[in-house]
Write a protein that holds these residues in place. Structure first.
Motif, PDB file in Angstrom:
ATOM      1  N   VAL A  50       2.018  -8.626   9.131  1.00 41.07           N
ATOM      2  CA  VAL A  50       2.747  -7.427   9.664  1.00 41.07           C
ATOM      3  C   VAL A  50       2.723  -6.728   8.947  1.00 41.07           C
ATOM      4  CG1 VAL A  50       5.269  -6.774   9.876  1.00 41.07           C
ATOM      5  CG2 VAL A  50       4.427  -9.099  10.592  1.00 41.07           C
ATOM      6  N   LYS A  51       3.169  -5.923   8.939  1.00 34.09           N
ATOM      7  CA  LYS A  51       2.484  -4.344   8.158  1.00 34.09           C
ATOM      8  C   LYS A  51       4.204  -3.434   8.272  1.00 34.09           C
ATOM      9  CE  LYS A  51       0.316  -0.143   5.959  1.00 34.09           C
ATOM     10  NZ  LYS A  51      -1.383   0.018   6.242  1.00 34.09           N
ATOM     11  N   VAL A  52       4.979  -3.299   7.354  1.00 37.30           N
ATOM     12  CA  VAL A  52       5.987  -3.533   7.626  1.00 37.30           C
ATOM     13  C   VAL A  52       6.140  -1.771   7.099  1.00 37.30           C
ATOM     14  CG1 VAL A  52       8.997  -3.470   6.915  1.00 37.30           C
ATOM     15  CG2 VAL A  52       7.633  -5.068   7.041  1.00 37.30           C
ATOM     16  N   LEU A  53       6.103  -0.356   7.590  1.00 34.89           N
ATOM     17  CA  LEU A  53       6.325   0.941   7.602  1.00 34.89           C
ATOM     18  C   LEU A  53       7.513   1.147   6.258  1.00 34.89           C
ATOM     19  CD1 LEU A  53       5.588   3.640   7.957  1.00 34.89           C
ATOM     20  CD2 LEU A  53       6.753   4.137   9.051  1.00 34.89           C
ATOM     21  N   GLY A  54       7.090   1.400   4.903  1.00 33.67           N
ATOM     22  CA  GLY A  54       8.090   1.831   4.454  1.00 33.67           C
ATOM     23  C   GLY A  54       9.178   3.418   4.288  1.00 33.67           C
ATOM     24  N   ALA A  55      10.015   3.479   3.189  1.00 31.26           N
ATOM     25  CA  ALA A  55      10.672   4.956   3.398  1.00 31.26           C
ATOM     26  C   ALA A  55       9.517   6.237   3.712  1.00 31.26           C
ATOM     27  CB  ALA A  55      10.826   5.748   2.026  1.00 31.26           C
ATOM     28  N   HIS A  56       9.874   6.513   4.254  1.00 30.58           N
ATOM     29  CA  HIS A  56       8.856   7.320   5.791  1.00 30.58           C
ATOM     30  C   HIS A  56       9.636   8.957   5.908  1.00 30.58           C
ATOM     31  CE1 HIS A  56      10.605   5.039   8.622  1.00 30.58           C
ATOM     32  NE2 HIS A  56      10.454   5.437   9.318  1.00 30.58           N
ATOM     33  N   ASP A  57       8.770   9.755   6.341  1.00 29.76           N
ATOM     34  CA  ASP A  57       8.859  11.060   7.172  1.00 29.76           C
ATOM     35  C   ASP A  57       8.508  11.176   8.778  1.00 29.76           C
ATOM     36  OD1 ASP A  57       6.741  11.369   6.216  1.00 29.76           O
ATOM     37  OD2 ASP A  57       6.929  13.147   4.921  1.00 29.76           O
ATOM     38  N   SER A  58       8.644  12.155   9.145  1.00 26.72           N
ATOM     39  CA  SER A  58       8.307  11.918  10.859  1.00 26.72           C
ATOM     40  C   SER A  58       6.409  11.482  10.521  1.00 26.72           C
ATOM     41  CB  SER A  58       8.436  13.419  11.542  1.00 26.72           C
ATOM     42  OG  SER A  58       8.010  14.604  10.104  1.00 26.72           O
TER      43      SER A  58
ATOM     44  N   GLY B 147       0.697  -1.167  -0.183  1.00 27.41           N
ATOM     45  CA  GLY B 147       0.255   0.294   0.014  1.00 27.41           C
ATOM     46  C   GLY B 147       1.143   1.005   0.129  1.00 27.41           C
ATOM     47  N   ALA B 148      -0.117   2.219  -0.160  1.00 28.91           N
ATOM     48  CA  ALA B 148       0.952   3.429   0.399  1.00 28.91           C
ATOM     49  C   ALA B 148       2.151   3.666   1.302  1.00 28.91           C
ATOM     50  CB  ALA B 148      -0.249   4.625   0.116  1.00 28.91           C
ATOM     51  N   MET B 149       1.650   3.419   2.529  1.00 34.49           N
ATOM     52  CA  MET B 149       2.710   2.912   3.176  1.00 34.49           C
ATOM     53  C   MET B 149       3.334   2.236   3.681  1.00 34.49           C
ATOM     54  SD  MET B 149      -0.094   4.976   6.527  1.00 34.49           S
ATOM     55  CE  MET B 149       1.270   4.898   7.734  1.00 34.49           C
ATOM     56  N   GLY B 150       2.981   1.071   3.012  1.00 33.68           N
ATOM     57  CA  GLY B 150       4.414  -0.068   3.141  1.00 33.68           C
ATOM     58  C   GLY B 150       3.756  -1.011   3.020  1.00 33.68           C
ATOM     59  N   SER B 151       4.605  -2.090   3.229  1.00 34.68           N
ATOM     60  CA  SER B 151       4.486  -2.982   2.341  1.00 34.68           C
ATOM     61  C   SER B 151       3.294  -4.348   4.020  1.00 34.68           C
ATOM     62  CB  SER B 151       5.200  -3.907   1.570  1.00 34.68           C
ATOM     63  OG  SER B 151       6.491  -4.504   2.812  1.00 34.68           O
ATOM     64  N   VAL B 152       2.487  -5.523   3.292  1.00 34.04           N
ATOM     65  CA  VAL B 152       2.669  -6.434   4.100  1.00 34.04           C
ATOM     66  C   VAL B 152       2.929  -8.218   3.476  1.00 34.04           C
ATOM     67  CG1 VAL B 152      -0.218  -7.512   5.113  1.00 34.04           C
ATOM     68  CG2 VAL B 152       0.145  -5.017   4.410  1.00 34.04           C
ATOM     69  N   TRP B 153       3.006  -8.797   4.825  1.00 32.40           N
ATOM     70  CA  TRP B 153       3.578 -10.152   4.546  1.00 32.40           C
ATOM     71  C   TRP B 153       2.988 -11.156   5.508  1.00 32.40           C
ATOM     72  CZ3 TRP B 153       8.699 -10.505   2.311  1.00 32.40           C
ATOM     73  CH2 TRP B 153       9.506  -9.655   1.920  1.00 32.40           C
ATOM     74  N   ARG B 154       3.572 -12.483   5.144  1.00 31.92           N
ATOM     75  CA  ARG B 154       2.689 -13.128   5.892  1.00 31.92           C
ATOM     76  C   ARG B 154       4.658 -13.049   7.339  1.00 31.92           C
ATOM     77  NH1 ARG B 154       0.645 -19.046   3.597  1.00 31.92           N
ATOM     78  NH2 ARG B 154       2.018 -18.204   1.361  1.00 31.92           N
TER      79      ARG B 154
END
Length: 293
Positions: free
Chosen positions: A46-54, A23-30
């Motif tokens: 598990v939702k892993v936050l991608g490249a991000h700012d504050s 998704g826009a905020m990151g990836s989802v993993w089994r």
């Protein structure tokens, strides 16, 4: 060329197996929860936050704080952070999304849609009771358990707690164009009736425009004037359950779209040991046979 190494479990706990969404905020993993309590499922999403700012990190933290335990909701159940990786966990839903089911089957039977709408309204009833407005109800965010029908509302990435500080500031509209009511598109403050509008649009789409006995309710849910919509998900549920929807079909069967998980770190090691042991046994058998010849 150096051999690829398997990343260690996140926070020493979550062993990522395979990616099942993005998704826009990151990836989802089994993933396998290496510390799952006895009797609890060890496989989680598990939702892993991608490249991000504050700002994105704050939104991610707000999303993981949503705790709504309901059979038709997929909300975060825990979180972890390690170095630059920030994750939260959810139930693993194996049947894909309503968007995929619709793409495969086209318009769905009215009786099937009525059941899905009933479950979606139950989910929204629980979400709104928690003081949360989802703001992005759409087929891609409506997940399905295999078999079914068993719908679960997920992805609270743009949800807002009504009593909390809004994260969306300045120009721009939160949501998906096709499913947002006029007042949301115009930048109105979040309101539960905006989610009800989206639910009505979803149900209308699933029927392919053949609304039949559901027409009055769907017309009310998608009324451009929020004051003319049902005031709550509970009221919409009451109205829905008064509608006599003839049983039609056939109903689609929701498959298990994930299949068996890849071997985890422990399983990979165990499989390697077993394979090596079998090779040793085979070599001993061959040696003994040769000695007897």
């Amino acid at each position: 060329m150096p051999a690829r190494t398997t990343p260690p479990p996140i926070a020493g706990r979550y062993d990522l197996l395979d990616q099942v969404g993005a998704g826009a905020m990151g990836s989802v993993w089994r993933a396998r929860d290496l510390r799952a309590a006895p009797g609890q499922p060890s496989l989680v999403a598990v939702k892993v936050l991608g490249a991000h700012d504050s700002s994105m990190l704050l939104r991610f933290v707000r999303e993981q704080s949503v705790r709504i335990a309901h059979p038709h909701v997929v909300a975060p159940t825990g979180w972890a952070a390690e170095d630059h990786r920030v994750v939260f966990t959810m139930d693993l839903v194996r049947g894909g999304s309503l968007e995929t089911l619709r793409a495969e089957h086209g318009p769905l039977p009215a009786s099937y849609v009525a059941v899905l709408l009933d479950q979606l309204l139950q989910a929204l009833e629980a979400v709104h009771a928690a003081g949360v407005v989802h703001r992005d109800v759409k087929p891609a965010n409506l997940l399905l358990e295999p078999g079914g029908p068993h719908l679960r509302l997920g992805d609270f990435g743009v949800a807002v707690v009504l009593d909390d500080v809004r994260l969306t500031r300045g120009p721009g509209v939160v949501g998906t164009d096709r499913y947002m009511p006029p007042e949301q598109a115009a930048g109105a403050p979040p309101d539960p009736r905006q989610d009800l509008y989206a639910a009505g649009v979803v149900a209308t789409e699933l029927l392919g425009g053949r609304t039949g006995p559901l027409r009055p309710l769907l017309g009310a849910l998608t009324d451009p004037d929020p004051e003319l919509r049902p005031p709550t998900a509970t009221e919409a549920l009451v109205r829905l359950r008064r509608v006599d929807v003839p049983l039609d079909g056939p109903w689609p069967e929701v498959p298990d779209r994930l299949g068996d998980p890849p071997a985890t770190r422990g399983h990979r090691w165990a499989n390697a040991v077993i394979a090596a042991s079998l090779l040793v046994i085979a070599a001993c058998v061959v040696a003994n046979v040769l000695m007897l010849l």
